[in-house]
Design a protein around this motif. Sequence first.
Motif, PDB file in Angstrom:
ATOM      1  N   THR A 171       0.809  -1.217   0.000  1.00  0.00           N
ATOM      2  CA  THR A 171       0.000   0.000   0.000  1.00  0.00           C
ATOM      3  C   THR A 171       0.839   1.263   0.000  1.00  0.00           C
ATOM      4  N   GLU A 172       2.156   1.150   0.277  1.00  0.00           N
ATOM      5  CA  GLU A 172       3.000   2.326   0.341  1.00  0.00           C
ATOM      6  C   GLU A 172       4.125   2.290  -0.686  1.00  0.00           C
ATOM      7  N   ARG A 173       3.992   1.484  -1.707  1.00  0.00           N
ATOM      8  CA  ARG A 173       5.059   1.381  -2.698  1.00  0.00           C
ATOM      9  C   ARG A 173       5.120   2.625  -3.573  1.00  0.00           C
ATOM     10  N   LEU A 174       6.349   3.001  -3.935  1.00  0.00           N
ATOM     11  CA  LEU A 174       6.592   4.139  -4.808  1.00  0.00           C
ATOM     12  C   LEU A 174       7.515   3.721  -5.933  1.00  0.00           C
ATOM     13  N   ARG A 175       7.363   4.351  -7.080  1.00  0.00           N
ATOM     14  CA  ARG A 175       8.291   4.124  -8.190  1.00  0.00           C
ATOM     15  C   ARG A 175       9.430   5.128  -8.060  1.00  0.00           C
ATOM     16  N   ILE A 176      10.604   4.630  -7.648  1.00  0.00           N
ATOM     17  CA  ILE A 176      11.763   5.496  -7.417  1.00  0.00           C
ATOM     18  C   ILE A 176      12.783   5.266  -8.517  1.00  0.00           C
ATOM     19  N   THR A 177      13.200   6.343  -9.154  1.00  0.00           N
ATOM     20  CA  THR A 177      14.240   6.236 -10.177  1.00  0.00           C
ATOM     21  C   THR A 177      15.568   5.903  -9.528  1.00  0.00           C
TER      22      THR A 177
ATOM     23  N   TRP B  47      23.949  22.555   1.134  1.00  0.00           N
ATOM     24  CA  TRP B  47      23.908  21.495   2.138  1.00  0.00           C
ATOM     25  C   TRP B  47      24.060  20.124   1.504  1.00  0.00           C
ATOM     26  N   ARG B  48      24.777  19.218   2.216  1.00  0.00           N
ATOM     27  CA  ARG B  48      24.771  17.812   1.805  1.00  0.00           C
ATOM     28  C   ARG B  48      23.353  17.303   1.900  1.00  0.00           C
ATOM     29  N   THR B  49      22.889  16.659   0.849  1.00  0.00           N
ATOM     30  CA  THR B  49      21.476  16.283   0.769  1.00  0.00           C
ATOM     31  C   THR B  49      21.310  14.911   0.144  1.00  0.00           C
ATOM     32  N   VAL B  50      20.354  14.138   0.682  1.00  0.00           N
ATOM     33  CA  VAL B  50      19.937  12.900   0.039  1.00  0.00           C
ATOM     34  C   VAL B  50      18.792  13.250  -0.910  1.00  0.00           C
ATOM     35  N   PHE B  51      18.936  12.902  -2.161  1.00  0.00           N
ATOM     36  CA  PHE B  51      17.883  13.143  -3.149  1.00  0.00           C
ATOM     37  C   PHE B  51      17.148  11.842  -3.419  1.00  0.00           C
ATOM     38  N   VAL B  52      15.825  11.874  -3.269  1.00  0.00           N
ATOM     39  CA  VAL B  52      14.980  10.739  -3.611  1.00  0.00           C
ATOM     40  C   VAL B  52      14.225  11.156  -4.868  1.00  0.00           C
ATOM     41  N   ARG B  53      14.610  10.595  -5.989  1.00  0.00           N
ATOM     42  CA  ARG B  53      14.023  11.001  -7.262  1.00  0.00           C
ATOM     43  C   ARG B  53      12.956   9.986  -7.669  1.00  0.00           C
ATOM     44  N   LEU B  54      11.715  10.436  -7.658  1.00  0.00           N
ATOM     45  CA  LEU B  54      10.605   9.582  -8.040  1.00  0.00           C
ATOM     46  C   LEU B  54      10.430   9.589  -9.561  1.00  0.00           C
ATOM     47  N   THR B  55       9.789   8.555 -10.065  1.00  0.00           N
ATOM     48  CA  THR B  55       9.660   8.345 -11.503  1.00  0.00           C
ATOM     49  C   THR B  55       8.396   8.984 -12.042  1.00  0.00           C
ATOM     50  N   GLY B  56       8.526   9.635 -13.194  1.00  0.00           N
ATOM     51  CA  GLY B  56       7.356  10.087 -13.925  1.00  0.00           C
ATOM     52  C   GLY B  56       6.963  11.520 -13.673  1.00  0.00           C
ATOM     53  N   CYS B  57       6.401  12.164 -14.706  1.00  0.00           N
ATOM     54  CA  CYS B  57       5.902  13.529 -14.617  1.00  0.00           C
ATOM     55  C   CYS B  57       4.924  13.760 -15.755  1.00  0.00           C
ATOM     56  N   PRO B  58       3.780  14.426 -15.493  1.00  0.00           N
ATOM     57  CA  PRO B  58       2.817  14.665 -16.557  1.00  0.00           C
ATOM     58  C   PRO B  58       3.182  15.841 -17.454  1.00  0.00           C
ATOM     59  N   LEU B  59       4.210  16.617 -17.076  1.00  0.00           N
ATOM     60  CA  LEU B  59       4.620  17.752 -17.884  1.00  0.00           C
ATOM     61  C   LEU B  59       5.788  17.371 -18.771  1.00  0.00           C
ATOM     62  N   ARG B  60       6.053  18.197 -19.782  1.00  0.00           N
ATOM     63  CA  ARG B  60       7.171  17.952 -20.693  1.00  0.00           C
ATOM     64  C   ARG B  60       7.931  19.252 -20.942  1.00  0.00           C
ATOM     65  N   CYS B  61       8.442  19.865 -19.864  1.00  0.00           N
ATOM     66  CA  CYS B  61       9.203  21.098 -20.022  1.00  0.00           C
ATOM     67  C   CYS B  61      10.469  20.824 -20.831  1.00  0.00           C
TER      68      CYS B  61
ATOM     69  N   GLU C  26       7.779  14.458 -11.439  1.00  0.00           N
ATOM     70  CA  GLU C  26       6.856  15.173 -10.569  1.00  0.00           C
ATOM     71  C   GLU C  26       6.461  14.247  -9.434  1.00  0.00           C
ATOM     72  N   PRO C  27       7.025  14.455  -8.236  1.00  0.00           N
ATOM     73  CA  PRO C  27       6.750  13.546  -7.123  1.00  0.00           C
ATOM     74  C   PRO C  27       5.266  13.384  -6.819  1.00  0.00           C
ATOM     75  N   LEU C  28       4.504  14.464  -6.903  1.00  0.00           N
ATOM     76  CA  LEU C  28       3.098  14.398  -6.529  1.00  0.00           C
ATOM     77  C   LEU C  28       2.238  13.645  -7.533  1.00  0.00           C
ATOM     78  N   ALA C  29       2.834  13.222  -8.639  1.00  0.00           N
ATOM     79  CA  ALA C  29       2.113  12.368  -9.580  1.00  0.00           C
ATOM     80  C   ALA C  29       1.840  10.999  -8.960  1.00  0.00           C
ATOM     81  N   GLN C  30       2.590  10.660  -7.905  1.00  0.00           N
ATOM     82  CA  GLN C  30       2.350   9.432  -7.156  1.00  0.00           C
ATOM     83  C   GLN C  30       1.704   9.809  -5.814  1.00  0.00           C
ATOM     84  N   LYS C  31       0.485   9.366  -5.589  1.00  0.00           N
ATOM     85  CA  LYS C  31      -0.247   9.754  -4.385  1.00  0.00           C
ATOM     86  C   LYS C  31       0.481   9.350  -3.113  1.00  0.00           C
TER      87      LYS C  31
END
Length: 213
Positions: A18-24, A39-53, A74-79
């Motif tokens: 129920t909590e799975r995400l598609r992570i690149t 700042w040193r940062t961990v980036f969690v890059r999620l897969t997919g976006c409805p836009l095409r900039c 676009e992270p919010l493309a995944q609920k």
Amino acid sequence: MSGNSALVASTTSASVVTERLRITEIFHSIQGEADAIGWRTVFVRLTGCPLRCVWCDTQVASYGAKHVCVTGGEPLAQKRCLILLQKLCDAGYEVSLETSGALDVSAVDPRVRKVMDLKAPDSGESQRNLWSNLDHLLAHDQIKIVIASRADYEWACAMLVEHALVQRCMVLFSPVHGSVQPRDLAEWIIADKLPVRFQMQLHKLLWNDAAGH
């Protein structure tokens, strides 16, 4: 940062369907943008976006720090992104969310720093700006306008006034790499005495867009 890797693993584990995400990918680097720049940062890059900039960058590599930036795509493309953001905050991380501004941000945990784009005309996606999102921005959030031309700049200046952007949160103007000379944008801002923050993408200056940075 074993705690972080465990958290993301549990969020994407097959046993927690129920909590799975598609992570690149998940990677560790220096934040190149917004108010957490440097700042040193961990980036969690999620897969997919409805836009095409036209300048979208989706590249990544490994991990480890107290700042976590959830990006995409676009992270919010995944609920289920909302669950990830909440769990990262609960675990004590300083969490930021990079979002296109095209999807509703009202349900994002208020502890998260939203870095929300307003798409200027040269992005090819300005019609997708969800203006109601402005009402859900908090003082610690940021609006980012990426500028590819003088016309984009004029549009951005008009939006500052029309939507009282500076009264809502920090506003960032950033040049599109290879389209607008950073010095030109800086001089436009100075000449017009704009109450905005000029920014360049530090990671591109340091690593020239190399994957994993």
